[in-house]
Design a protein around this motif. Structure first.
Motif, PDB file in Angstrom:
ATOM      1  N   ILE A   9       0.875  -1.167   0.000  1.00  0.00           N
ATOM      2  CA  ILE A   9       0.000   0.000   0.000  1.00  0.00           C
ATOM      3  C   ILE A   9       0.912   1.216   0.000  1.00  0.00           C
ATOM      4  CG2 ILE A   9      -1.841   1.255   1.171  1.00  0.00           C
ATOM      5  CD1 ILE A   9      -2.595  -1.358   2.579  1.00  0.00           C
ATOM      6  N   SER A  10       0.895   1.958  -1.099  1.00  0.00           N
ATOM      7  CA  SER A  10       1.796   3.092  -1.244  1.00  0.00           C
ATOM      8  C   SER A  10       1.006   4.382  -1.394  1.00  0.00           C
ATOM      9  CB  SER A  10       2.727   2.892  -2.440  1.00  0.00           C
ATOM     10  OG  SER A  10       1.997   2.577  -3.610  1.00  0.00           O
ATOM     11  N   ALA A  11       1.569   5.469  -0.851  1.00  0.00           N
ATOM     12  CA  ALA A  11       0.926   6.782  -0.874  1.00  0.00           C
ATOM     13  C   ALA A  11       1.535   7.643  -1.974  1.00  0.00           C
ATOM     14  CB  ALA A  11       1.081   7.462   0.480  1.00  0.00           C
ATOM     15  N   HIS A  12       0.667   8.370  -2.691  1.00  0.00           N
ATOM     16  CA  HIS A  12       1.108   9.196  -3.815  1.00  0.00           C
ATOM     17  C   HIS A  12       0.220  10.427  -3.912  1.00  0.00           C
ATOM     18  CE1 HIS A  12       3.270   5.584  -5.246  1.00  0.00           C
ATOM     19  NE2 HIS A  12       2.167   4.934  -4.929  1.00  0.00           N
ATOM     20  N   ASN A  13       0.717  11.442  -4.595  1.00  0.00           N
ATOM     21  CA  ASN A  13      -0.118  12.620  -4.796  1.00  0.00           C
ATOM     22  C   ASN A  13      -1.206  12.322  -5.829  1.00  0.00           C
ATOM     23  OD1 ASN A  13       0.926  13.130  -7.479  1.00  0.00           O
ATOM     24  ND2 ASN A  13       2.732  14.060  -6.531  1.00  0.00           N
ATOM     25  N   ASP A  14      -2.182  13.212  -5.903  1.00  0.00           N
ATOM     26  CA  ASP A  14      -3.336  12.951  -6.764  1.00  0.00           C
ATOM     27  C   ASP A  14      -2.972  12.893  -8.240  1.00  0.00           C
ATOM     28  OD1 ASP A  14      -5.303  12.551  -4.873  1.00  0.00           O
ATOM     29  OD2 ASP A  14      -5.936  14.643  -4.819  1.00  0.00           O
ATOM     30  N   ALA A  15      -1.990  13.681  -8.655  1.00  0.00           N
ATOM     31  CA  ALA A  15      -1.592  13.642 -10.066  1.00  0.00           C
ATOM     32  C   ALA A  15      -1.072  12.256 -10.437  1.00  0.00           C
ATOM     33  CB  ALA A  15      -0.535  14.709 -10.340  1.00  0.00           C
ATOM     34  N   LEU A  95       4.874  -2.434 -12.357  1.00  0.00           N
ATOM     35  CA  LEU A  95       4.332  -2.007 -11.067  1.00  0.00           C
ATOM     36  C   LEU A  95       5.408  -1.796 -10.006  1.00  0.00           C
ATOM     37  CD1 LEU A  95       1.072  -4.124 -10.712  1.00  0.00           C
ATOM     38  CD2 LEU A  95       1.232  -1.660 -10.371  1.00  0.00           C
ATOM     39  N   ILE A  96       6.346  -2.727  -9.919  1.00  0.00           N
ATOM     40  CA  ILE A  96       7.334  -2.648  -8.845  1.00  0.00           C
ATOM     41  C   ILE A  96       8.184  -1.395  -8.979  1.00  0.00           C
ATOM     42  CG2 ILE A  96       9.406  -3.732  -7.891  1.00  0.00           C
ATOM     43  CD1 ILE A  96       8.098  -6.431  -8.376  1.00  0.00           C
ATOM     44  N   GLU A  97       8.651  -1.113 -10.186  1.00  0.00           N
ATOM     45  CA  GLU A  97       9.511   0.049 -10.387  1.00  0.00           C
ATOM     46  C   GLU A  97       8.714   1.349 -10.479  1.00  0.00           C
ATOM     47  OE1 GLU A  97      12.724   0.224 -10.275  1.00  0.00           O
ATOM     48  OE2 GLU A  97      12.998  -1.925  -9.970  1.00  0.00           O
ATOM     49  N   ASP A  98       7.595   1.294 -11.199  1.00  0.00           N
ATOM     50  CA  ASP A  98       6.887   2.525 -11.538  1.00  0.00           C
ATOM     51  C   ASP A  98       5.819   2.928 -10.541  1.00  0.00           C
ATOM     52  OD1 ASP A  98       8.320   2.982 -13.963  1.00  0.00           O
ATOM     53  OD2 ASP A  98       7.179   1.352 -14.882  1.00  0.00           O
ATOM     54  N   VAL A  99       5.527   2.079  -9.566  1.00  0.00           N
ATOM     55  CA  VAL A  99       4.598   2.458  -8.488  1.00  0.00           C
ATOM     56  C   VAL A  99       5.301   2.329  -7.143  1.00  0.00           C
ATOM     57  CG1 VAL A  99       2.386   1.993  -7.370  1.00  0.00           C
ATOM     58  CG2 VAL A  99       2.599   1.781  -9.849  1.00  0.00           C
ATOM     59  N   TRP A 100       5.750   1.122  -6.817  1.00  0.00           N
ATOM     60  CA  TRP A 100       6.376   0.926  -5.513  1.00  0.00           C
ATOM     61  C   TRP A 100       7.730   1.622  -5.415  1.00  0.00           C
ATOM     62  CZ3 TRP A 100       5.520  -5.090  -4.924  1.00  0.00           C
ATOM     63  CH2 TRP A 100       4.139  -5.347  -4.960  1.00  0.00           C
ATOM     64  N   ASP A 105      10.089   8.081   0.457  1.00  0.00           N
ATOM     65  CA  ASP A 105       9.860   8.004   1.899  1.00  0.00           C
ATOM     66  C   ASP A 105       9.316   6.626   2.243  1.00  0.00           C
ATOM     67  OD1 ASP A 105       9.182   8.265   4.538  1.00  0.00           O
ATOM     68  OD2 ASP A 105       8.011  10.098   4.302  1.00  0.00           O
ATOM     69  N   ALA A 106      10.111   5.822   2.948  1.00  0.00           N
ATOM     70  CA  ALA A 106       9.690   4.459   3.304  1.00  0.00           C
ATOM     71  C   ALA A 106       8.456   4.459   4.185  1.00  0.00           C
ATOM     72  CB  ALA A 106      10.835   3.734   4.004  1.00  0.00           C
ATOM     73  N   GLU A 107       8.224   5.548   4.916  1.00  0.00           N
ATOM     74  CA  GLU A 107       7.061   5.628   5.783  1.00  0.00           C
ATOM     75  C   GLU A 107       5.759   5.782   5.000  1.00  0.00           C
ATOM     76  OE1 GLU A 107       6.805   5.262   9.178  1.00  0.00           O
ATOM     77  OE2 GLU A 107       8.816   4.495   8.878  1.00  0.00           O
ATOM     78  N   ARG A 108       5.872   6.070   3.709  1.00  0.00           N
ATOM     79  CA  ARG A 108       4.686   6.223   2.883  1.00  0.00           C
ATOM     80  C   ARG A 108       4.332   4.917   2.174  1.00  0.00           C
ATOM     81  NH1 ARG A 108       4.890  12.280   0.132  1.00  0.00           N
ATOM     82  NH2 ARG A 108       4.641  13.431   2.085  1.00  0.00           N
ATOM     83  N   MET A 109       4.817   3.822   2.717  1.00  0.00           N
ATOM     84  CA  MET A 109       4.524   2.529   2.107  1.00  0.00           C
ATOM     85  C   MET A 109       4.403   1.452   3.172  1.00  0.00           C
ATOM     86  SD  MET A 109       6.548   0.666  -1.004  1.00  0.00           S
ATOM     87  CE  MET A 109       5.666  -0.407  -2.110  1.00  0.00           C
ATOM     88  N   PHE A 110       3.408   0.600   3.015  1.00  0.00           N
ATOM     89  CA  PHE A 110       3.332  -0.639   3.777  1.00  0.00           C
ATOM     90  C   PHE A 110       3.609  -1.769   2.802  1.00  0.00           C
ATOM     91  CE2 PHE A 110       0.682  -4.403   4.634  1.00  0.00           C
ATOM     92  CZ  PHE A 110       1.367  -4.870   5.751  1.00  0.00           C
ATOM     93  N   LEU A 111       4.535  -2.653   3.141  1.00  0.00           N
ATOM     94  CA  LEU A 111       4.904  -3.750   2.256  1.00  0.00           C
ATOM     95  C   LEU A 111       5.071  -5.018   3.062  1.00  0.00           C
ATOM     96  CD1 LEU A 111       5.831  -4.805  -0.540  1.00  0.00           C
ATOM     97  CD2 LEU A 111       8.160  -4.110   0.090  1.00  0.00           C
ATOM     98  N   GLY A 200      -2.854  14.532   2.826  1.00  0.00           N
ATOM     99  CA  GLY A 200      -3.532  14.863   1.585  1.00  0.00           C
ATOM    100  C   GLY A 200      -3.056  14.045   0.404  1.00  0.00           C
ATOM    101  N   LEU A 201      -2.792  12.769   0.630  1.00  0.00           N
ATOM    102  CA  LEU A 201      -2.287  11.882  -0.413  1.00  0.00           C
ATOM    103  C   LEU A 201      -3.308  10.801  -0.752  1.00  0.00           C
ATOM    104  CD1 LEU A 201       1.354  11.397   0.910  1.00  0.00           C
ATOM    105  CD2 LEU A 201       0.648  12.801  -1.044  1.00  0.00           C
ATOM    106  N   GLY A 202      -3.166  10.242  -1.940  1.00  0.00           N
ATOM    107  CA  GLY A 202      -3.964   9.092  -2.336  1.00  0.00           C
ATOM    108  C   GLY A 202      -3.225   7.805  -2.012  1.00  0.00           C
ATOM    109  N   LEU A 203      -3.885   6.674  -2.264  1.00  0.00           N
ATOM    110  CA  LEU A 203      -3.303   5.362  -1.966  1.00  0.00           C
ATOM    111  C   LEU A 203      -3.493   4.406  -3.127  1.00  0.00           C
ATOM    112  CD1 LEU A 203      -4.498   4.729   1.722  1.00  0.00           C
ATOM    113  CD2 LEU A 203      -2.162   5.240   0.972  1.00  0.00           C
ATOM    114  N   CYS A 204      -2.474   3.574  -3.318  1.00  0.00           N
ATOM    115  CA  CYS A 204      -2.550   2.476  -4.280  1.00  0.00           C
ATOM    116  C   CYS A 204      -2.233   1.187  -3.535  1.00  0.00           C
ATOM    117  CB  CYS A 204      -1.542   2.678  -5.404  1.00  0.00           C
ATOM    118  SG  CYS A 204      -1.491   1.313  -6.596  1.00  0.00           S
ATOM    119  N   GLY A 205      -3.178   0.257  -3.532  1.00  0.00           N
ATOM    120  CA  GLY A 205      -2.969  -1.050  -2.918  1.00  0.00           C
ATOM    121  C   GLY A 205      -2.923  -2.120  -3.994  1.00  0.00           C
TER     122      GLY A 205
END
Length: 211
Positions: A9-15, A95-100, A105-111, A200-205
């Motif tokens: 689960i990674s956090a990213h901006n809306d764009a 996915l691994i390179e282009d999303v994860w 910031d490692a804190e913006r990801m649960f893996l 104020g970030l979005g999430l991708c799981g």
């Protein structure tokens, strides 16, 4: 031959989330509407499973054995996102390179990386069908804008907030071999939701079989 899986689960901006949407959102929607997947979901909702430590003693071919098999197929990597990953690189998107791999910031990801099992399966078995039904997306796969993260936070709080007794019961139903420094599947998703909502970030799981 064993497998290696990952649920991230990674956090990213809306764009960034909006850029991912044409690739990922149709795959999640296809999974949600797949008749076989939907039937597996309905079966799990109607027939919560016994503790996993009893599964080895279940008679092969029995109704409970079939229910366990259905649940494990339900909570393995989603068919459509997995197909995109397996064909990775054909359009220079992976996915691994282009999303994860884009978060600094490692804190913006649960893996959670696992061998021979799926973290999502253990997580869903631990929290049960009623709590799992409160989570957005489909079986660990979701793509949410910052507004959707904020809007969904109350129901995710309901799903993943436990009394001491409830947490102990849920923890006892997890079969993962996490190391002492690895974040539990009971903690990481809610932490990510709270942090993303506050920032104020979005999430991708995404749940995948890596190989």
């Amino acid at each position: 031959m064993g497998i290696t899986t990952a649920w991230a689960i990674s956090a990213h901006n809306d764009a960034f989330i909006e850029g991912l949407a044409p690739r990922i959102q149709p795959l999640i929607e296809a999974e949600c509407s797949d008749p076989v997947a939907c039937e597996r979901w309905r079966r799990w909702q109607a027939e919560p499973l016994p503790d996993y430590r009893t599964w080895r003693d279940v008679e092969s071919g029995s109704p409970i054995a079939e229910a366990i098999g259905s649940f494990l197929k339900l909570t393995a990597s989603g068919q459509y996102i997995q197909e995109m990953y397996d064909g990775g690189g054909c359009d220079e998107f992976w996915l691994i390179e282009d999303v994860w791999g884009v978060s600094e910031d490692a804190e913006r990801m649960f893996l959670s990386v696992q061998s021979k099992t799926h973290a999502l399966s253990a997580f869903f078995h631990a929290i049960g069908p009623n709590r799992a039904a409160l989570l957005p997306g489909w079986c660990g796969n979701f793509l949410l804008t910052s507004a959707e993260v904020r809007d969904s936070l109350p129901q995710v709080e309901r799903a993943l907030t436990f009394t001491d007794e409830e947490r102990a019961a849920a923890a006892s139903r997890i079969w993962l071999d996490d190391g002492p420094d690895e974040e539990s599947v009971l903690d990481g998703p809610l932490r990510q939701w709270r942090q993303a909502a506050a920032a104020g970030l979005g999430l991708c799981g995404v749940s995948l079989t890596i190989y």
